[in-house]
Design an enzyme around this catalytic site. Sequence first.
Site, PDB file in Angstrom:
ATOM      1  N   ASP A 130       3.987  68.664   7.008  1.00  0.00           N
ATOM      2  CA  ASP A 130       2.920  69.666   6.995  1.00  0.00           C
ATOM      3  C   ASP A 130       2.383  69.908   5.570  1.00  0.00           C
ATOM      4  O   ASP A 130       3.167  70.059   4.633  1.00  0.00           O
ATOM      5  CB  ASP A 130       3.512  70.969   7.569  1.00  0.00           C
TER       6      ASP A 130
ATOM      7  N   GLY B 292      -1.010  82.723   6.851  1.00  0.00           N
ATOM      8  CA  GLY B 292      -0.252  83.947   6.570  1.00  0.00           C
ATOM      9  C   GLY B 292      -0.720  85.112   7.409  1.00  0.00           C
ATOM     10  O   GLY B 292      -1.648  84.983   8.220  1.00  0.00           O
TER      11      GLY B 292
ATOM     12  N   HIS C 169      -4.811  75.746  12.192  1.00  0.00           N
ATOM     13  CA  HIS C 169      -3.775  76.244  11.267  1.00  0.00           C
ATOM     14  C   HIS C 169      -3.900  77.757  11.142  1.00  0.00           C
ATOM     15  O   HIS C 169      -4.911  78.344  11.520  1.00  0.00           O
ATOM     16  CB  HIS C 169      -3.960  75.602   9.890  1.00  0.00           C
TER      17      HIS C 169
HETATM   18  O1  G3H Z   1       0.823  74.806   8.558  1.00  0.00           O
HETATM   19  C1  G3H Z   1       1.289  75.921   8.841  1.00  0.00           C
HETATM   20  C2  G3H Z   1       0.498  76.867   9.577  1.00  0.00           C
HETATM   21  O2  G3H Z   1      -0.846  76.675   9.490  1.00  0.00           O
HETATM   22  C3  G3H Z   1       1.034  78.240   9.685  1.00  0.00           C
HETATM   23  O3  G3H Z   1       0.143  79.296   9.488  1.00  0.00           O
HETATM   24  O4  G3H Z   1       1.796  80.942   8.645  1.00  0.00           O
HETATM   25  O5  G3H Z   1      -0.475  81.657   9.401  1.00  0.00           O
HETATM   26  O6  G3H Z   1       1.211  80.892  11.037  1.00  0.00           O
HETATM   27  P1  G3H Z   1       0.695  80.774   9.644  1.00  0.00           P
HETATM   28 ZN    ZN Z   2      -1.252  75.168   7.962  1.00  0.00          ZN
END
Ligand code: G3H
Ligand code: ZN
Length: 272
Positions: A68, A170, A198
């Site tokens: 990721d 986040g 995401h």
């Molecule tokens: O790649 C990771 C994600 O896009 C997580 O996003 O922390 O807002 O759930 P998030």
């Molecule tokens: Zn992400």
Amino acid sequence: MKGVAIGHFNISNLEGLHAIYRAAKKLNVPVIIGVSEGEEEFVGRAEAVALVKAIREQDNYPIFLNADHHTSAESVQAAIDAGFDAVIIDGAKMPFDENVKITKECVEYARQSGREVLVEGELGYIGSGSNIKDTIPEGAGILTRPEEAKKFVEMTGVDLLAPSVGSIHGLIKSGKPHIDAALVSEIRQYAGVPLVLHGGSGLREEDFTNAIKAGVAIIHINTEIRLAYDEALKKSLAENPSETTPYKILQPAVDAVEEVVENRLKLFNMRS
Ligand code: G3H
Ligand code: ZN
């Protein structure tokens, strides 16, 4: 398929993997495990591959490992060499031409690897870090333009595209913006490849369902599960100050993560 998206959840340790797998298995749905560069360093690159592979082979289960938000061609190549099923080259903060160049390089490397490795590119910066933020970070959240998405996919050859369509990485204290489902649908048509959403933490249920209907195929969640782990672990330690057995201290954290993942997977797999 319309109405369904695959859940992608990040791990920092074995407990996270167990929790996510338990939730997916309970619902009998495929799942993707993600490790960012920092998570990968903590878990171990080869270890992450071995753990996910062990589950997949032992239980004949559709569970996959994704590198990721890898930010350099070198770290993407290392993940491909180590046996990851998919990689993300995150050039979202770069100017368009630089993003195209590095993404194309990673696609070429994946194609030459002799394995089937999916490569995801990112177009449109949605902030960095799965943490709690007061406000939307500067420079983040500018929506991806459909024509640019088309150009990006054509020039790079990516298998998957992560556009900026309203979410931010986040949990934002001042409130998360909505997903622009009409834009998702337009980008999906222009790009011609499956889209990845995401920054899923904190979004409203209808944002997810609308995004899935509009063409999102994979949804990433991280901050919500980090928070669940953190809160349950702190509570467990506070309530059992004399407990010294790690698996007893950690069980509530595993349960908390499992619950979050199960609820999200139910929503992503409604098929309506
Ligand atoms: O790649 C990771 C994600 O896009 C997580 O996003 O922390 O807002 O759930 P998030
Ligand atoms: Zn992400």
